[in-house]
Design an enzyme around this catalytic site. Structure first.
Site, PDB file in Angstrom:
ATOM      1  N   ASN A   9      65.774  -1.781  81.851  1.00  0.00           N
ATOM      2  CA  ASN A   9      66.132  -3.118  82.340  1.00  0.00           C
ATOM      3  C   ASN A   9      66.657  -3.931  81.155  1.00  0.00           C
ATOM      4  O   ASN A   9      65.879  -4.382  80.323  1.00  0.00           O
ATOM      5  CB  ASN A   9      64.891  -3.784  82.956  1.00  0.00           C
ATOM      6  N   LYS A  11      67.852  -6.815  81.124  1.00  0.00           N
ATOM      7  CA  LYS A  11      67.673  -8.268  81.270  1.00  0.00           C
ATOM      8  C   LYS A  11      69.015  -8.961  80.943  1.00  0.00           C
ATOM      9  O   LYS A  11      70.069  -8.401  81.248  1.00  0.00           O
ATOM     10  CB  LYS A  11      66.499  -8.756  80.414  1.00  0.00           C
ATOM     11  N   HIS A  95      60.598  -9.214  89.577  1.00  0.00           N
ATOM     12  CA  HIS A  95      60.221  -9.114  88.164  1.00  0.00           C
ATOM     13  C   HIS A  95      59.458 -10.382  87.773  1.00  0.00           C
ATOM     14  O   HIS A  95      59.773 -11.479  88.258  1.00  0.00           O
ATOM     15  CB  HIS A  95      61.475  -8.945  87.292  1.00  0.00           C
ATOM     16  N   GLU A  97      59.623 -12.227  85.323  1.00  0.00           N
ATOM     17  CA  GLU A  97      60.487 -13.309  84.812  1.00  0.00           C
ATOM     18  C   GLU A  97      61.162 -14.051  85.966  1.00  0.00           C
ATOM     19  O   GLU A  97      61.369 -15.266  85.884  1.00  0.00           O
ATOM     20  CB  GLU A  97      61.517 -12.723  83.824  1.00  0.00           C
ATOM     21  N   GLU A 167      53.696  -3.978  85.862  1.00  0.00           N
ATOM     22  CA  GLU A 167      53.984  -4.549  84.547  1.00  0.00           C
ATOM     23  C   GLU A 167      53.003  -5.674  84.250  1.00  0.00           C
ATOM     24  O   GLU A 167      53.182  -6.803  84.739  1.00  0.00           O
ATOM     25  CB  GLU A 167      55.399  -5.129  84.528  1.00  0.00           C
ATOM     26  N   GLY A 173      57.377  -7.369  76.378  1.00  0.00           N
ATOM     27  CA  GLY A 173      58.086  -7.884  75.208  1.00  0.00           C
ATOM     28  C   GLY A 173      57.171  -8.358  74.090  1.00  0.00           C
ATOM     29  O   GLY A 173      57.607  -9.050  73.181  1.00  0.00           O
ATOM     30  N   SER A 213      56.309  -3.028  76.961  1.00  0.00           N
ATOM     31  CA  SER A 213      56.354  -2.475  75.605  1.00  0.00           C
ATOM     32  C   SER A 213      56.319  -0.942  75.573  1.00  0.00           C
ATOM     33  O   SER A 213      55.727  -0.337  74.673  1.00  0.00           O
ATOM     34  CB  SER A 213      55.235  -3.066  74.740  1.00  0.00           C
TER      35      SER A 213
HETATM   36  O1  LIG Z   1      61.542  -4.835  82.923  1.00  0.00           O
HETATM   37  C1  LIG Z   1      61.010  -4.473  81.875  1.00  0.00           C
HETATM   38  C2  LIG Z   1      59.808  -5.068  81.389  1.00  0.00           C
HETATM   39  O2  LIG Z   1      59.768  -6.452  81.565  1.00  0.00           O
HETATM   40  C3  LIG Z   1      59.280  -4.581  80.087  1.00  0.00           C
HETATM   41  O3  LIG Z   1      59.946  -5.161  78.984  1.00  0.00           O
HETATM   42  P1  LIG Z   1      59.589  -4.624  77.496  1.00  0.00           P
HETATM   43  O4  LIG Z   1      59.741  -3.132  77.552  1.00  0.00           O
HETATM   44  O5  LIG Z   1      60.577  -5.284  76.616  1.00  0.00           O
HETATM   45  O6  LIG Z   1      58.170  -5.024  77.235  1.00  0.00           O
END
Ligand SMILES: O=C[C@H](O)COP(=O)(O)O
Length: 252
Positions: A9, A11, A95, A97, A167, A173, A213
């Site tokens: 993803n 983003k 998600h 976010e 998640e 992140g 992560s």
């Molecule tokens: O969509 C992916 C997640 O929000 C995980 O993000 P991350 O791997 O940067 O922690």
């Protein structure tokens, strides 16, 4: 036997030339293999181009969100009809976010899940708890409710096709990964909740990803767990090299 599903993803990252170069490289290097599915979740403006770049390869292209209506006066929105028409195969829904910054609710996630199936898109439904909820021992209850509401009204066949991404918000992140045992405990709980609302057979088919992560150093351990069938990856999916290592880890 469930296949592994590795989804990157991005983003709100990359410009078109970077997006194209990434998918070209991954499409060329990721071996076609039935045991792993490789998905790139890209920003809307790049989807048409990336679908072309991914043709004939292992890579599938996903959107990161969509509206639940087919068309109409919804300025700035993108519909499931548009995504499907482009050749997009998956869509990330709910998600954290989107829930936190864009007022996504369990109700809209459920409407979008139905809309996805009505237009041949596979939903990747995201659920997860905050740190406060985890510390208050509310994780199982909260995540179970999110799953139940997102899947409400779907047929067992549709539920079996849904991808659920667990998640924990505190792990996104932040560099803090849930331990593989903790992540698996929640993923097992999700499967049990799905059993309760559908059937044992249906729940056994559902792909449940972990996200938060994930990186080349921890993916194998996570994928070795009984109920973790893949990963939804943010940061470590931005470079083709590291994304390819994650896909490789999912390949038997
Ligand atoms: O969509 C992916 C997640 O929000 C995980 O993000 P991350 O791997 O940067 O922690």
């Amino acid at each position: 036997m469930r296949k592994k599903v590795i989804a990157g993803n991005w983003k709100m990252n990359k410009v078109l030339s970077e997006a194209n170069a990434f998918v070209e490289e991954v499409a060329e290097k990721a071996k076609i293999n039935d045991s792993v599915e490789t998905i790139v979740c890209a920003p809307y403006p790049y989807l048409a181009s990336l679908v072309e770049k991914a043709k004939g390869s292992q890579v599938k292209i996903s959107a990161q969100n969509m509206h639940f209506e087919e068309n109409g006066a919804f300025t700035g929105e993108v519909s499931p009809v548009m995504l499907s028409d482009l050749g997009v195969t998956h869509v990330v829904l709910g998600h954290s976010e989107r829930r936190e910054y864009f007022a996504e609710t369990d109700e809209t996630v459920n409407k979008k899940t139905h809309a996805a199936f009505n237009h041949d898109l596979t939903p990747i439904v995201c659920v997860g708890e905050t740190l406060e909820q985890r510390e208050a021992n509310e994780t199982m209850n909260h995540v179970g409710n999110q799953v139940t509401k997102a899947l409400e009204g779907l047929s067992n066949e549709q539920v079996a096709e849904t991808i659920v991404a667990y998640e924990p918000i505190w792990a996104i992140g932040t560099g803090k990964t849930a331990s593989s045992e903790d992540a698996n405990e929640v993923c097992s709980h999700i499967r049990n909740v799905i059993k309760d609302i559908t059937s044992d057979e249906t729940a056994e088919k559902v792909v449940i990803q972990y996200g938060g992560s994930v990186k080349p150093a921890n993916i194998k351990e996570l994928l070795s767990q009984s109920d973790i069938d893949g990963a939804l990856v943010g940061g470590a999916s931005l470079e083709a090299d590291s994304f390819l290592q994650l896909v490789e880890a999912g390949t038997k």
